[in-house]
Design an enzyme around this catalytic site. Structure first.
Site, mmCIF file in Angstrom:
data_model
loop_
_atom_site.group_PDB
_atom_site.id
_atom_site.type_symbol
_atom_site.label_atom_id
_atom_site.label_comp_id
_atom_site.label_asym_id
_atom_site.label_seq_id
_atom_site.Cartn_x
_atom_site.Cartn_y
_atom_site.Cartn_z
ATOM 1 N N GLY A 14 0.921 -1.332 -0.032
ATOM 2 C CA GLY A 14 0.045 -0.112 0.056
ATOM 3 C C GLY A 14 0.798 1.142 0.015
ATOM 4 O O GLY A 14 2.013 1.342 -0.296
ATOM 5 N N GLN A 15 0.084 2.381 0.192
ATOM 6 C CA GLN A 15 0.829 3.491 -0.110
ATOM 7 C C GLN A 15 1.623 4.155 1.138
ATOM 8 O O GLN A 15 2.763 4.503 1.093
ATOM 9 C CB GLN A 15 -0.463 4.743 0.345
ATOM 10 C CG GLN A 15 -1.149 5.261 -0.840
ATOM 11 C CD GLN A 15 -1.716 6.698 -0.305
ATOM 12 O OE1 GLN A 15 -0.887 7.626 -0.608
ATOM 13 N NE2 GLN A 15 -2.635 6.747 0.401
ATOM 14 N N GLY A 17 3.241 1.695 3.083
ATOM 15 C CA GLY A 17 4.159 0.796 2.952
ATOM 16 C C GLY A 17 5.335 1.129 1.903
ATOM 17 O O GLY A 17 6.333 1.165 2.181
ATOM 18 N N ARG A 92 -12.824 2.038 4.451
ATOM 19 C CA ARG A 92 -14.386 2.170 4.659
ATOM 20 C C ARG A 92 -14.662 2.361 3.053
ATOM 21 O O ARG A 92 -14.469 3.061 2.255
ATOM 22 C CB ARG A 92 -14.754 3.363 5.102
ATOM 23 C CG ARG A 92 -16.105 3.538 5.605
ATOM 24 C CD ARG A 92 -16.367 4.399 6.644
ATOM 25 N NE ARG A 92 -17.568 4.722 7.330
ATOM 26 C CZ ARG A 92 -17.952 5.147 8.334
ATOM 27 N NH1 ARG A 92 -16.993 5.753 9.079
ATOM 28 N NH2 ARG A 92 -19.211 5.266 8.641
ATOM 29 N N VAL A 129 -1.313 0.572 12.800
ATOM 30 C CA VAL A 129 -1.648 2.059 12.031
ATOM 31 C C VAL A 129 -2.945 1.786 11.285
ATOM 32 O O VAL A 129 -3.492 2.937 11.210
ATOM 33 C CB VAL A 129 -0.338 2.024 10.895
ATOM 34 C CG1 VAL A 129 -0.361 3.387 10.086
ATOM 35 C CG2 VAL A 129 1.014 2.074 11.621
ATOM 36 N N ASN A 131 -6.552 1.764 10.357
ATOM 37 C CA ASN A 131 -7.649 2.353 11.081
ATOM 38 C C ASN A 131 -8.930 1.381 11.076
ATOM 39 O O ASN A 131 -9.178 0.494 10.265
ATOM 40 C CB ASN A 131 -8.092 3.514 10.311
ATOM 41 C CG ASN A 131 -7.442 4.474 10.894
ATOM 42 O OD1 ASN A 131 -7.084 4.981 11.992
ATOM 43 N ND2 ASN A 131 -6.845 5.526 9.933
ATOM 44 N N ASP A 162 -0.887 12.276 15.043
ATOM 45 C CA ASP A 162 -1.610 13.400 15.524
ATOM 46 C C ASP A 162 -0.608 14.384 16.610
ATOM 47 O O ASP A 162 -0.680 15.536 16.524
ATOM 48 C CB ASP A 162 -2.576 12.823 16.584
ATOM 49 C CG ASP A 162 -3.412 11.624 15.846
ATOM 50 O OD1 ASP A 162 -4.225 12.279 15.032
ATOM 51 O OD2 ASP A 162 -3.383 10.637 16.043
ATOM 52 N N ARG A 165 1.681 16.399 14.428
ATOM 53 C CA ARG A 165 0.920 17.485 13.863
ATOM 54 C C ARG A 165 0.542 18.553 14.777
ATOM 55 O O ARG A 165 0.777 19.735 14.465
ATOM 56 C CB ARG A 165 -0.734 16.892 13.355
ATOM 57 C CG ARG A 165 -0.556 16.131 12.100
ATOM 58 C CD ARG A 165 -1.845 15.425 11.908
ATOM 59 N NE ARG A 165 -2.002 14.527 10.569
ATOM 60 C CZ ARG A 165 -2.964 13.718 10.349
ATOM 61 N NH1 ARG A 165 -3.861 13.479 11.187
ATOM 62 N NH2 ARG A 165 -3.017 13.038 9.147
ATOM 63 N N HIS A 190 -7.343 7.786 18.172
ATOM 64 C CA HIS A 190 -7.008 8.328 16.748
ATOM 65 C C HIS A 190 -7.973 8.592 15.840
ATOM 66 O O HIS A 190 -8.317 7.886 15.060
ATOM 67 C CB HIS A 190 -6.167 7.462 15.807
ATOM 68 C CG HIS A 190 -5.729 8.003 14.582
ATOM 69 N ND1 HIS A 190 -5.052 9.124 14.389
ATOM 70 C CD2 HIS A 190 -6.088 7.326 13.354
ATOM 71 C CE1 HIS A 190 -4.924 9.202 13.127
ATOM 72 N NE2 HIS A 190 -5.539 8.213 12.243
HETATM 73 P P1 NAI Z 1 -3.503 1.455 1.095
HETATM 74 O O1 NAI Z 1 -4.912 1.097 0.602
HETATM 75 O O2 NAI Z 1 -2.675 2.167 0.148
HETATM 76 O O3 NAI Z 1 -2.929 0.000 1.524
HETATM 77 C C1 NAI Z 1 -3.247 -0.640 2.363
HETATM 78 C C2 NAI Z 1 -2.686 -2.342 1.852
HETATM 79 O O4 NAI Z 1 -3.186 -3.136 2.914
HETATM 80 C C3 NAI Z 1 -3.227 -2.825 0.612
HETATM 81 O O5 NAI Z 1 -2.130 -3.318 -0.131
HETATM 82 C C4 NAI Z 1 -4.014 -3.960 0.956
HETATM 83 O O6 NAI Z 1 -4.151 -4.828 -0.005
HETATM 84 C C5 NAI Z 1 -3.481 -4.280 2.382
HETATM 85 N N1 NAI Z 1 -4.323 -5.186 3.169
HETATM 86 C C6 NAI Z 1 -5.694 -5.173 3.299
HETATM 87 N N2 NAI Z 1 -6.215 -5.997 4.118
HETATM 88 C C7 NAI Z 1 -5.015 -6.816 4.409
HETATM 89 C C8 NAI Z 1 -4.687 -8.009 5.214
HETATM 90 N N3 NAI Z 1 -5.933 -8.691 5.907
HETATM 91 N N4 NAI Z 1 -3.456 -8.144 5.429
HETATM 92 C C9 NAI Z 1 -2.633 -7.703 4.898
HETATM 93 N N5 NAI Z 1 -2.489 -6.685 4.175
HETATM 94 C C10 NAI Z 1 -3.865 -6.165 3.748
HETATM 95 O O7 NAI Z 1 -3.837 2.278 2.534
HETATM 96 P P2 NAI Z 1 -2.634 3.019 3.187
HETATM 97 O O8 NAI Z 1 -2.808 4.633 2.715
HETATM 98 O O9 NAI Z 1 -1.243 2.592 3.125
HETATM 99 O O10 NAI Z 1 -3.179 3.153 4.556
HETATM 100 C C11 NAI Z 1 -3.141 1.720 5.464
HETATM 101 C C12 NAI Z 1 -3.881 2.134 6.689
HETATM 102 O O11 NAI Z 1 -3.380 2.977 7.492
HETATM 103 C C13 NAI Z 1 -5.449 2.637 6.514
HETATM 104 O O12 NAI Z 1 -6.232 1.844 7.393
HETATM 105 C C14 NAI Z 1 -5.201 4.047 6.897
HETATM 106 O O13 NAI Z 1 -6.590 4.437 7.365
HETATM 107 C C15 NAI Z 1 -4.436 4.042 7.989
HETATM 108 N N6 NAI Z 1 -3.823 5.249 8.486
HETATM 109 C C16 NAI Z 1 -3.607 5.490 9.869
HETATM 110 C C17 NAI Z 1 -3.086 6.450 10.160
HETATM 111 C C18 NAI Z 1 -2.768 6.670 11.764
HETATM 112 O O14 NAI Z 1 -2.525 7.942 12.161
HETATM 113 N N7 NAI Z 1 -3.011 5.739 12.565
HETATM 114 C C19 NAI Z 1 -2.562 7.712 9.305
HETATM 115 C C20 NAI Z 1 -2.771 7.600 7.934
HETATM 116 C C21 NAI Z 1 -3.453 6.037 7.476
#
Ligand code: NAI
Length: 327
Positions: A14-15, A17, A92, A129, A131, A162, A165, A190
């Site tokens: 993902g992003q 990662g 979501r 991380v 959500n 947070d 920020r 969060h």
């Molecule tokens: P993304 O959609 O680009 O990547 C998510 C990756 O997780 C995808 O490659 C997907 O195939 C994989 N994935 C989904 N289910 C899985 C599973 N059961 N096992 C292993 N891999 C799985 O999303 P992004 O932008 O990388 O964000 C990831 C998460 O981080 C989201 O839930 C986002 O809301 C959360 N997030 C949390 C923050 C925080 O401050 N705690 C800040 C920003 C994002």
């Protein structure tokens, strides 16, 4: 030379990662003398993309990268892991209810918590991380506790973004460099209910609150700005924050492992501090030393702050209630 540290990263394709893996491999998370082995987990349909990321990691020729593999099997990914960064989660979808989101993710984190407890090192440090981060960490921790073996105190949710920020915004308001600021705290979930608390912040030993000297700013500008920052980034970028989220994960683990001389916000299982029920994953100001953390004690909670704490706690308790059947 040192034994490599095994770092498992989920959602590796993902992003987040895409930013996170390169910073871990370059030594920014665990130190410039600490080799690492990256153990990537993602879904079957993301395995090809994982191979692409591995090709790029190879092409960086990182001296500290002692090994890397990708898998869609949690037990393989978490095998002997020293650190697990649980980034992958189900986003979501359109028309998806919040309870549905909690449940789909609950299923993922039940499996992963159990797998970590069975296969990772006993001293494993886990940071969620993905959500809803606090509740996902809560679920993983409950699943891990059933297995035993690992330390229940080591299942965290990420509030460091947070925290960072808030630091950046307060430093700008005070007109001081961000690295001169100390003692920021972000309490709770969060989510937009979090409470960014700058009452204890200092610069060169001086109170930042009296330096800013603007009561209305806190309520009308600062609180909503921190709470809505994630949405503002989605609006501007068309994608959710990724590089800054990866940075926050690097900061959280670096400080936990290597220690810090400042407060850092961590979503940790409450031990009852500040009246937060035991086991709820709650953002607290923490201090880290020798690979462990401690919640900062004895801070005054005034009426305004108590109201904020109650609100974010209520949200976390509602989330815990919604996933009860999974535990
Ligand atoms: P993304 O959609 O680009 O990547 C998510 C990756 O997780 C995808 O490659 C997907 O195939 C994989 N994935 C989904 N289910 C899985 C599973 N059961 N096992 C292993 N891999 C799985 O999303 P992004 O932008 O990388 O964000 C990831 C998460 O981080 C989201 O839930 C986002 O809301 C959360 N997030 C949390 C923050 C925080 O401050 N705690 C800040 C920003 C994002």
């Amino acid at each position: 030379s040192k034994t490599p540290v095994r770092v498992a990263v989920t959602g590796a394709a993902g992003q987040i990662g895409y930013s996170l893996l390169f910073r871990i491999a370059s030594g920014e998370m665990l130190g410039k003398d600490q080799p690492v082995i990256l153990q990537l987990l993602d879904l079957p349909q993301a395995q090809k993309a994982c191979q692409g990321v591995i090709m790029e990691l190879d092409d960086c020729a990182f001296p500290l990268l002692a090994g890397v593999f990708a898998t869609d099997d949690p037990d393989t990914a978490f095998k002997d892991a020293d650190i697990c960064l649980l980034v992958g989660a189900r986003p979501r979808g359109p028309g998806m209810e919040r309870s549905e989101l909690l449940n789909v993710n609950g299923a993922i984190f039940t499996v992963q918590g159990k797998s970590i407890a069975e296969h990772a090192k006993e001293g494993v440090k886990v940071l969620v991380v993905g959500n809803p981060a606090n509740t996902n960490a809560y679920i993983a921790r409950q699943a891990a506790i059933k297995v035993g073996r690992t330390n229940p105190a080591n299942y965290h949710g990420m509030l460091r973004l947070d925290h960072n920020r808030a630091l950046s915004m307060v430093a700008a308001k005070a007109g001081r460099p961000v690295d001169s600021l100390r003692k920021m705290a972000v309490w709770g979930n969060h989510s937009p209910t979090m409470y960014a608390d700058y009452r204890f912040c200092t610069v060169d030993g001086q109170s930042v609150k009296s330096m800013i000297n603007d009561e209305a700013w806190n309520n009308d500008v600062f609180q909503p700005a921190v709470a809505k920052r994630g949405a503002a980034i989605i609006e501007a970028r068309g994608l959710s924050s990724a590089a800054s989220a990866a940075n926050a994960a690097v900061c959280h683990i670096r400080d936990w492992v290597l220690g810090t001389d400042d407060w850092v916000t961590m979503g940790v299982p409450s031990d009852g501090s500040y009246g937060i029920p035991e086991g709820i994953i709650f953002g607290f100001p923490c201090e880290c030393k020798n690979g462990s953390y401690k919640i900062v004690q004895g801070l005054e909670i005034d009426a305004y702050s108590q109201e904020k704490l109650n609100k974010t706690l209520k949200e976390l308790q509602d989330e815990a209630e919604a996933v009860k059947s999974l535990l």
